[in-house]
Scaffold this active site. Structure first.
Site, PDB file in Angstrom:
ATOM      1  CB  SER A   1      16.493  10.541  -0.699  1.00 59.09           C
ATOM      2  OG  SER A   1      16.019   9.634   0.271  1.00 59.09           O
ATOM      3  CB  THR A   2      18.665   6.037  -0.829  1.00 55.31           C
ATOM      4  OG1 THR A   2      17.542   5.597  -0.080  1.00 55.31           O
ATOM      5  CG2 THR A   2      19.379   7.145  -0.069  1.00 55.31           C
TER       6      THR A   2
ATOM      7  CG  ASP B   1       6.509  10.182   8.967  1.00 52.81           C
ATOM      8  OD1 ASP B   1       6.567   9.315   8.055  1.00 52.81           O
ATOM      9  OD2 ASP B   1       6.011   9.965  10.085  1.00 52.81           O
ATOM     10  CB  ALA B   2       6.230   9.561   3.125  1.00 59.28           C
TER      11      ALA B   2
ATOM     12  CG  LEU C   1       7.754   5.365   1.657  1.00 62.37           C
ATOM     13  CD1 LEU C   1       6.711   5.599   2.750  1.00 62.37           C
ATOM     14  CD2 LEU C   1       8.782   6.471   1.657  1.00 62.37           C
TER      15      LEU C   1
ATOM     16  CE1 TYR D   1      13.049  -8.618   1.601  1.00 59.28           C
ATOM     17  CE2 TYR D   1      11.186  -9.619   0.469  1.00 59.28           C
ATOM     18  CZ  TYR D   1      11.913  -8.501   0.816  1.00 59.28           C
ATOM     19  OH  TYR D   1      11.491  -7.258   0.410  1.00 59.28           O
TER      20      TYR D   1
ATOM     21  CB  THR E   1      19.361  -0.470  -0.894  1.00 59.64           C
ATOM     22  OG1 THR E   1      18.553  -1.370  -0.142  1.00 59.64           O
ATOM     23  CG2 THR E   1      19.170  -0.723  -2.383  1.00 59.64           C
TER      24      THR E   1
END
Ligand code: NAD
Ligand code: NA
Length: 395
Positions: free
Chosen positions: A50-51, A111-112, A139, A235, A276
């Site tokens: 979706s994004t 919820d995947a 995800l 990261y 994002t």
């Protein structure tokens, strides 16, 4: 309802349905303008559709290769006096555009990580598509309830070993300051790995495989990030980086199974740092992205999510192309970001950035424009003073 942006720290709590639809249309137009991607995917499952990168993958598959798509996402519908999340509006707009173009598009909001959503997805694939030839796993989530143990794992964005101090920017207020982030403990490392590592991707692929829903030669792909030394402690060498190492482990395991069962392939694409919803929550990274955008725009090599994924599909995955792998077997579409000239320019700017010169030395302006665009604000041709219906049912 008249919908204006309401930014709270690194989130915007409103979204504009017509603006989100215009943003989708821009991405569709980009993919169409680049021309068809030959030998592309026909039937695609996108988990995290979706994004961000998952949405761009869905748009590229549909409008680059005419693919049927099933999109899985976890978005909040509108409530009394409150618009839905942008991913909700994005998915509706995508689905309308795809169906108008004669393409199959179906959605599951839920919820995947759960068995129930996997079961629903398998049933829809079996009923409508027969099999899928591409699975995109994209995800980004702060939490996962484990389907076997019931435990709720929360992911963190922390260094490992020692505390980390660096410059960061409050992108809303434009204030540059030093931030110190304490190192994660063992539980935090394990929890982040449980959320953002590869186990759930493997569960999806095993479920698809057991149900015989993977087409011969099927491809599975997921996305990672590496980045430069400025962000390594938070990261690559932090909790999220450990999870990405596990995602790479999963890619190899999935690849071996796909090879043995359907002659398929699985791998990781390392993508560029981009604005994002997921990346805006990471300390230090938004400052890096603001400088990166400045330098890459000047070099003429700047890309957004749709440019990245269109390039990935057209030059690495399909179109008669073969992937070029790095020494670890990953595809790199962060190649332009990681060019020495780009990174040297960023390193030269980094120590000098202050609150006072932020607008001049970095592309904070472009960062904010991109950020608001994710929520459907600042799109040309949209009347943001007009009354608009925020309640749109999922289709
Ligand atoms: P994003 O926040 O834009 O997208 C996350 C997606 O996951 C959304 O569709 C959301 O609805 C969905 N989602 C979250 N929790 C879910 C759940 N429980 N069930 C179903 N759907 C759920 O994030 P993004 O930045 O596009 O990240 C996608 C992947 O790309 C991640 O693996 C990320 O690490 C990677 N990546 C991001 C960047 C970057 O700079 N943003 C760079 C390289 C790689
Ligand atoms: Na995504």
């Amino acid at each position: 309802m008249i919908i204006k942006p309401k930014v709270r720290g690194f989130v915007c709590v409103t979204a504009h349905p017509a603006g989100c639809a215009a943003h989708i249309q821009q991405q569709i137009d980009y993919v169409k303008a680049k021309g068809p991607i030959k030998d592309g995917p026909r039937k695609v499952l996108v988990i995290g559709a979706s994004t961000g990168f998952g949405l761009s993958s869905r748009i590229t598959a549909a409008f680059g290769s005419g693919a049927a798509t099933l999109g899985i996402f976890y978005e909040r519908p509108s409530e009394e006096g409150r618009p839905a999340t942008p991913g909700w509006y994005n998915s509706i707009a995508f689905t309308q555009a795809a169906r108008a173009a004669g393409l199959y598009a179906q959605n599951i909001n839920g919820d995947a990580f759960s068995d129930d959503i996997k079961k629903q997805a398998l049933a829809i694939i079996a009923r409508d598509l027969g099999q899928v030839d591409l699975v995109v796993y994209s995800l980004a989530s702060p939490r996962r309830q484990h389907p076997r143990t019931g435990a709720v794992h929360k992911s963190t964005l922390q260094p490992i070993g020692t505390a980390y101090t660096n410059k960061t920017v409050d992108t809303d207020k434009g204030i540059v300051s030093e931030v110190t982030i304490q190192p994660a403990d063992e539980a935090g490392i394990a929890d982040t790995l449980a959320v953002m590592g590869g186990e759930d991707w493997e569960m999806w692929m095993d479920a698809l495989s057991e149900a015989k829903l993977l087409a011969p030669g099927a491809t599975a792909i997921s996305y990672s990030y590496i980045g430069p030394i400025h962000t390594w402690p938070i990261y690559k060498d932090g909790t999220i980086g450990r999870a990405k190492i596990d995602l790479e482990r999963a890619a190899k395991a999935i690849h071996a199974k796909l090879q043995a069962t359907v002659g398929g392939r699985a791998f990781i694409s390392v993508n560029k740092a981009l604005v994002t919803q997921a990346s805006s929550a990471i300390p230090v990274v938004p400052l890096y992205i603001s400088i990166l955008y400045k330098v890459m725009k000047a070099a003429g090599t700047h890309e957004g999510c749709i440019e990245q994924i269109q390039r990935l599909f057209a030059t690495q995955l399909f179109n008669g192309q073969q992937p070029t792998f790095d020494s670890e077997g990953r595809v790199r579409v962060d190649d332009w970001e990681m060019r020495p000239a780009i990174q040297d320019a960023i390193s030269a700017i980094w120590p000098h950035v202050t609150t006072e010169n932020l607008v001049e030395l970095t592309d904070i302006t472009g960062y904010r424009t991109e950020f608001l665009k994710m929520f459907g604000f600042g799109l040309p041709g949209i009347d943001y003073d007009a009354d608009i219906e925020p309640h749109l049912p999922m289709i």
